[in-house]
Design a protein around this motif. Sequence first.
Motif, PDB file in Angstrom:
ATOM      1  N   ARG A  18       0.809  -1.221   0.000  1.00  0.00           N
ATOM      2  CA  ARG A  18       0.000   0.000   0.000  1.00  0.00           C
ATOM      3  C   ARG A  18       0.845   1.275   0.000  1.00  0.00           C
ATOM      4  O   ARG A  18       0.568   2.228  -0.736  1.00  0.00           O
ATOM      5  CB  ARG A  18      -0.941  -0.003   1.210  1.00  0.00           C
ATOM      6  N   PHE A  19       1.882   1.310   0.821  1.00  0.00           N
ATOM      7  CA  PHE A  19       2.707   2.515   0.914  1.00  0.00           C
ATOM      8  C   PHE A  19       3.383   2.819  -0.424  1.00  0.00           C
ATOM      9  O   PHE A  19       3.387   3.963  -0.882  1.00  0.00           O
ATOM     10  CB  PHE A  19       3.753   2.334   2.016  1.00  0.00           C
ATOM     11  N   VAL A  20       3.937   1.810  -1.065  1.00  0.00           N
ATOM     12  CA  VAL A  20       4.588   2.017  -2.363  1.00  0.00           C
ATOM     13  C   VAL A  20       3.580   2.559  -3.372  1.00  0.00           C
ATOM     14  O   VAL A  20       3.864   3.512  -4.124  1.00  0.00           O
ATOM     15  CB  VAL A  20       5.212   0.708  -2.878  1.00  0.00           C
ATOM     16  N   LEU A  21       2.400   1.969  -3.405  1.00  0.00           N
ATOM     17  CA  LEU A  21       1.381   2.397  -4.360  1.00  0.00           C
ATOM     18  C   LEU A  21       0.930   3.830  -4.092  1.00  0.00           C
ATOM     19  O   LEU A  21       0.725   4.611  -5.030  1.00  0.00           O
ATOM     20  CB  LEU A  21       0.195   1.448  -4.300  1.00  0.00           C
ATOM     21  N   GLU A  22       0.806   4.191  -2.824  1.00  0.00           N
ATOM     22  CA  GLU A  22       0.369   5.550  -2.502  1.00  0.00           C
ATOM     23  C   GLU A  22       1.445   6.584  -2.828  1.00  0.00           C
ATOM     24  O   GLU A  22       1.129   7.696  -3.276  1.00  0.00           O
ATOM     25  CB  GLU A  22      -0.047   5.624  -1.032  1.00  0.00           C
ATOM     26  N   VAL A  23       2.713   6.224  -2.632  1.00  0.00           N
ATOM     27  CA  VAL A  23       3.794   7.130  -3.032  1.00  0.00           C
ATOM     28  C   VAL A  23       3.781   7.330  -4.539  1.00  0.00           C
ATOM     29  O   VAL A  23       3.873   8.455  -5.044  1.00  0.00           O
ATOM     30  CB  VAL A  23       5.163   6.589  -2.559  1.00  0.00           C
TER      31      VAL A  23
ATOM     32  N   PRO B 185      12.983  -7.357  -6.691  1.00  0.00           N
ATOM     33  CA  PRO B 185      12.361  -8.515  -6.039  1.00  0.00           C
ATOM     34  C   PRO B 185      13.389  -9.495  -5.480  1.00  0.00           C
ATOM     35  O   PRO B 185      14.320  -9.901  -6.170  1.00  0.00           O
ATOM     36  CB  PRO B 185      11.559  -9.163  -7.177  1.00  0.00           C
ATOM     37  N   ALA B 186      13.200  -9.860  -4.216  1.00  0.00           N
ATOM     38  CA  ALA B 186      14.023 -10.862  -3.517  1.00  0.00           C
ATOM     39  C   ALA B 186      15.449 -10.409  -3.258  1.00  0.00           C
ATOM     40  O   ALA B 186      16.274 -11.210  -2.823  1.00  0.00           O
ATOM     41  CB  ALA B 186      14.037 -12.191  -4.272  1.00  0.00           C
ATOM     42  N   PHE B 187      15.762  -9.152  -3.479  1.00  0.00           N
ATOM     43  CA  PHE B 187      17.119  -8.673  -3.229  1.00  0.00           C
ATOM     44  C   PHE B 187      17.305  -8.549  -1.714  1.00  0.00           C
ATOM     45  O   PHE B 187      16.585  -7.803  -1.061  1.00  0.00           O
ATOM     46  CB  PHE B 187      17.336  -7.318  -3.890  1.00  0.00           C
ATOM     47  N   PRO B 188      18.284  -9.240  -1.126  1.00  0.00           N
ATOM     48  CA  PRO B 188      18.410  -9.281   0.337  1.00  0.00           C
ATOM     49  C   PRO B 188      19.216  -8.144   0.944  1.00  0.00           C
ATOM     50  O   PRO B 188      19.647  -8.246   2.092  1.00  0.00           O
ATOM     51  CB  PRO B 188      19.115 -10.620   0.566  1.00  0.00           C
ATOM     52  N   LEU B 189      19.449  -7.065   0.205  1.00  0.00           N
ATOM     53  CA  LEU B 189      20.207  -5.950   0.767  1.00  0.00           C
ATOM     54  C   LEU B 189      19.504  -5.379   1.997  1.00  0.00           C
ATOM     55  O   LEU B 189      18.277  -5.401   2.102  1.00  0.00           O
ATOM     56  CB  LEU B 189      20.376  -4.845  -0.279  1.00  0.00           C
TER      57      LEU B 189
ATOM     58  N   THR C 210       6.243 -16.626  -2.605  1.00  0.00           N
ATOM     59  CA  THR C 210       5.837 -15.443  -1.847  1.00  0.00           C
ATOM     60  C   THR C 210       6.286 -14.172  -2.559  1.00  0.00           C
ATOM     61  O   THR C 210       5.518 -13.200  -2.674  1.00  0.00           O
ATOM     62  CB  THR C 210       6.435 -15.488  -0.431  1.00  0.00           C
ATOM     63  N   VAL C 211       7.524 -14.181  -3.035  1.00  0.00           N
ATOM     64  CA  VAL C 211       8.039 -13.023  -3.766  1.00  0.00           C
ATOM     65  C   VAL C 211       7.239 -12.786  -5.038  1.00  0.00           C
ATOM     66  O   VAL C 211       6.867 -11.651  -5.364  1.00  0.00           O
ATOM     67  CB  VAL C 211       9.534 -13.215  -4.086  1.00  0.00           C
ATOM     68  N   ARG C 212       6.969 -13.855  -5.762  1.00  0.00           N
ATOM     69  CA  ARG C 212       6.204 -13.709  -7.005  1.00  0.00           C
ATOM     70  C   ARG C 212       4.827 -13.119  -6.746  1.00  0.00           C
ATOM     71  O   ARG C 212       4.371 -12.222  -7.461  1.00  0.00           O
ATOM     72  CB  ARG C 212       6.089 -15.056  -7.716  1.00  0.00           C
ATOM     73  N   ALA C 213       4.154 -13.620  -5.718  1.00  0.00           N
ATOM     74  CA  ALA C 213       2.827 -13.104  -5.410  1.00  0.00           C
ATOM     75  C   ALA C 213       2.873 -11.627  -5.037  1.00  0.00           C
ATOM     76  O   ALA C 213       2.038 -10.823  -5.486  1.00  0.00           O
ATOM     77  CB  ALA C 213       2.208 -13.915  -4.274  1.00  0.00           C
ATOM     78  N   GLN C 214       3.883 -11.236  -4.212  1.00  0.00           N
ATOM     79  CA  GLN C 214       4.003  -9.844  -3.786  1.00  0.00           C
ATOM     80  C   GLN C 214       4.215  -8.919  -4.970  1.00  0.00           C
ATOM     81  O   GLN C 214       3.544  -7.886  -5.107  1.00  0.00           O
ATOM     82  CB  GLN C 214       5.157  -9.701  -2.793  1.00  0.00           C
ATOM     83  N   TYR C 215       5.136  -9.289  -5.850  1.00  0.00           N
ATOM     84  CA  TYR C 215       5.510  -8.371  -6.921  1.00  0.00           C
ATOM     85  C   TYR C 215       4.561  -8.434  -8.110  1.00  0.00           C
ATOM     86  O   TYR C 215       4.391  -7.431  -8.817  1.00  0.00           O
ATOM     87  CB  TYR C 215       6.962  -8.604  -7.332  1.00  0.00           C
ATOM     88  N   ARG C 216       3.912  -9.555  -8.327  1.00  0.00           N
ATOM     89  CA  ARG C 216       2.872  -9.572  -9.356  1.00  0.00           C
ATOM     90  C   ARG C 216       1.720  -8.661  -8.951  1.00  0.00           C
ATOM     91  O   ARG C 216       1.156  -7.939  -9.787  1.00  0.00           O
ATOM     92  CB  ARG C 216       2.385 -10.999  -9.596  1.00  0.00           C
ATOM     93  N   TYR C 217       1.388  -8.695  -7.677  1.00  0.00           N
ATOM     94  CA  TYR C 217       0.339  -7.780  -7.201  1.00  0.00           C
ATOM     95  C   TYR C 217       0.805  -6.335  -7.321  1.00  0.00           C
ATOM     96  O   TYR C 217       0.076  -5.481  -7.853  1.00  0.00           O
ATOM     97  CB  TYR C 217      -0.021  -8.095  -5.745  1.00  0.00           C
ATOM     98  N   LEU C 218       2.011  -6.040  -6.827  1.00  0.00           N
ATOM     99  CA  LEU C 218       2.506  -4.664  -6.846  1.00  0.00           C
ATOM    100  C   LEU C 218       2.560  -4.109  -8.262  1.00  0.00           C
ATOM    101  O   LEU C 218       2.036  -3.015  -8.543  1.00  0.00           O
ATOM    102  CB  LEU C 218       3.902  -4.603  -6.208  1.00  0.00           C
ATOM    103  N   VAL C 219       3.187  -4.845  -9.174  1.00  0.00           N
ATOM    104  CA  VAL C 219       3.336  -4.356 -10.546  1.00  0.00           C
ATOM    105  C   VAL C 219       1.975  -4.276 -11.237  1.00  0.00           C
ATOM    106  O   VAL C 219       1.704  -3.347 -12.008  1.00  0.00           O
ATOM    107  CB  VAL C 219       4.325  -5.240 -11.322  1.00  0.00           C
TER     108      VAL C 219
END
Length: 333
Positions: free
Chosen positions: A182-187, A206-210, A220-229
């Motif tokens: 939500r925060f990323v989308l609102e920004v 995505p999945a970058f551990p820095l 989990t990563v795929r679901a998060q970023y498919r939704y975000l993008v």
Amino acid sequence: MTRNRANPDGTPGEHAATYYRQRASLGLLISEGTQPSEDGQGYFSTPGLYTPEQVEGWREVADAVHEEGGHLFIQLMHAGRISHPDNTPHHRRPVAPSAISAEQDMHTAHGLEKTPVPRELGTEEIAGVIGEFRHAAASAITAGADGVEIHAANGYLLHQFLAPNANQRADQYGGSLENRARFVLEVAQAVADEIGADRTGIRISPAFPLGGLDEGGTETVRAQYRYLVGELAPLNLAYLHVHHLGDDELLRSFREVWSTALLVVRYGRGRDAIGADIEAGLADMAPLGRFALANPDVVERLRSDAPLNDVDPATLYVGGVSGYIDYPALARA
């Protein structure tokens, strides 16, 4: 691409305009990370874009790039918990989605220090942080830049909101993958509303551990970023900049929903592979980082198959001219 050469007041350093001017032949320059507020600063001697003096400093940079026929997008980077009080103007604790330390080593004026436990942003404060991004974006346009890139990658604040091990909030900005996005989308919405979607890019990793982040397993990563993008795509931003770690299936899913430019950079990509993602239909543009840092005329060198200068690691973050504006260009007859 942080270079730690800004002035103490957050204005670009005296040689910044020369640095960017030298590299204008790249066409589109995406600047070093630039904090949208005092709270957004992570490292020492990094530039900001929230005071009139900083705007004027960036105007010199934008003018220099434009005089050479290039374009400039300023990357807006809020470091969040990747910070230390010694490095900021107000010397307060960093802010973050949750009060969880990154446990990272941070260079300060007093030597190497561990990043402290940050202060969790209150729900009512988040609108203010979004406003800081909006103001910084407007300031970039006032300074003459062509647009901004929202940095939602590489372990910094927006990325921290996406990562379950850094975001353990119980409000509408934590918990489910939709809430974490939500925060990323609102920004992104706020910046696009302020300066126009065609002047707004966004970077993800995505999945970058820095920065001590753990976004979970592959699915989990795929679901998060498919939704975000998928949620970002209707905004029609200028581009999506992906720091790609090799999940081509995920990258292809971005390609299916993203209608504007897709920029892809692969970690450790060699010279011979710069155009591989474009040739494979996975990208429209191939950003250059370290190659451009050490080769102000990198475009000419690539066209003529000339040798490339190597990056000097010892001069990356120490300030001064050496390793900044003194990398040699090709000899001309």
